[in-house]
Design a protein around this motif. Structure first.
Motif, mmCIF file in Angstrom:
data_model
loop_
_atom_site.group_PDB
_atom_site.id
_atom_site.type_symbol
_atom_site.label_atom_id
_atom_site.label_comp_id
_atom_site.label_asym_id
_atom_site.label_seq_id
_atom_site.Cartn_x
_atom_site.Cartn_y
_atom_site.Cartn_z
ATOM 1 N N ALA A 195 25.143 34.882 61.742
ATOM 2 C CA ALA A 195 25.943 33.853 62.418
ATOM 3 C C ALA A 195 26.752 33.071 61.394
ATOM 4 N N VAL A 196 27.133 33.737 60.310
ATOM 5 C CA VAL A 196 27.902 33.091 59.249
ATOM 6 C C VAL A 196 29.393 33.126 59.576
ATOM 7 N N PRO A 197 30.191 32.241 58.980
ATOM 8 C CA PRO A 197 31.642 32.362 59.136
ATOM 9 C C PRO A 197 32.166 33.561 58.365
ATOM 10 N N GLY A 198 33.328 34.061 58.782
ATOM 11 C CA GLY A 198 33.951 35.134 58.043
ATOM 12 C C GLY A 198 34.684 34.606 56.823
ATOM 13 N N GLY A 199 35.199 35.522 56.004
ATOM 14 C CA GLY A 199 35.952 35.108 54.829
ATOM 15 C C GLY A 199 35.428 35.749 53.565
ATOM 16 N N ALA A 200 36.082 35.444 52.455
ATOM 17 C CA ALA A 200 35.760 36.079 51.184
ATOM 18 C C ALA A 200 34.318 35.817 50.756
#
Length: 308
Positions: A195-200
């Motif tokens: 349930a983490v945010p997306g991104g680098a």
């Protein structure tokens, strides 16, 4: 107020388009380098976002409404430099996405989708379906403890599961066990839920080592972003029995997905639909309409570009 034109940066769902069209004149943007003056308001989605190059083509835009919770595809610093306000819809999707995560957990662990196919194929009677995995008193590991992660954790705890979580830093106000390393979290979990945010910072964080730590009776669930998973490693883990099963709402190249997923019985596939309920769609549309109205009337609304 007179009807105002709104620029649609990407195709949007039909229900949102119809609601906007009741009040505004909608114009579809075209992916080229031609400037598009004359629009104060633009609409996008979390999956598409917007880039600084797009904003360069939109000299008059002062407000962007984004459908969804993710912001990793939106260049918020570029918007802030141009004085563009950016609204999004973070809160209204929380509970339904959490419900979907639990549904995927049960569907994968208890072989619900596979059992449905088993019955429809006329195999019941001639064969006996393989055992599924019990979830009672098992351990749930949740990667990401924002709004959605906390909602998932509450549900898992209510089901009698032990809950632990990981994230970039501890949160003293959260009572569940904090585990700083994802591999360690997987090691102690029967179900690992993303349930983490997306991104680098989260791209590819679920790799072969994490899946090996989850183990051959482990279940993997992803309602975050497809990019947080090394899909080659996940497919290999499902094929080889490194983990037992998976429930996936998101994919790295959606709406197209790796065709190898379609050949696996031990994975449940959703078309990024965890938030698509009648209730949430109504709330999302109301939020976007409300933010646009607030902007036009000079009232405050949640502007995420302000903090970029």
């Amino acid at each position: 107020m007179a009807r105002e034109p709104i620029l649609l940066l990407v195709p949007i769902p039909a229900d949102l388009r119809a609601a906007l069209a009741e009040h505004y004149d909608l114009v579809d943007d075209k992916p080229n380098d031609v400037p598009r003056p004359g629009f104060r308001i633009a609409v996008t989605t979390a999956i598409a976002g917007f880039t600084a190059a797009q904003l360069d083509r939109l000299p008059d835009v002062r407000m962007i409404a984004s459908q969804g919770t993710g912001l990793e595809k939106s260049d918020l610093p570029a918007a802030a430099r141009r004085g563009i306000k950016v609204g999004y819809t973070p809160d209204v999707m929380t509970e339904d996405v959490a419900d979907a995560a639990i549904g995927l957990m049960y569907a994968a662990a208890r072989r619900i989708a596979e059992a449905d196919r088993f019955v429809r194929a006329g195999r019941w009677g001639a064969e006996r379906i393989a055992p599924s995995i019990s979830l009672h008193r098992k351990a749930a590991g949740i990667a990401g403890m924002g709004r959605i992660g906390q909602a998932i954790a509450r549900r898992c705890a209510g089901l009698g599961m032990a809950v632990a979580w990981m994230g970039p830093r501890p949160k003293p106000e959260i009572a569940w066990d904090y585990v700083p390393d994802l591999r360690d979290l997987a090691q102690r979990s029967d179900v690992l839920i993303m349930a983490v945010p997306g991104g680098a910072e989260t791209n590819g964080m679920v790799d072969a080592a994490v899946l090996k730590a989850l183990g051959p009776r482990g279940v993997f669930v992803n309602v975050a972003r497809g990019g947080v998973v090394d899909e080659d490693a996940l497919i290999a883990a499902l094929q080889n029995g490194t983990i037992a099963a998976a429930g996936l709402d998101v994919f790295a190249t959606e709406p197209k997905l790796d065709p190898r997923f379609l050949l696996l019985e031990n994975v449940v596939l959703e078309p990024h639909s965890s938030s698509i309920t009648y209730e949430t769609r109504a709330a999302v549309i109301a939020r976007i309409l409300g933010d646009i109205e607030a902007f036009r009337e000079g009232r405050d609304f949640t502007d995420v570009a302000r903090h970029a």
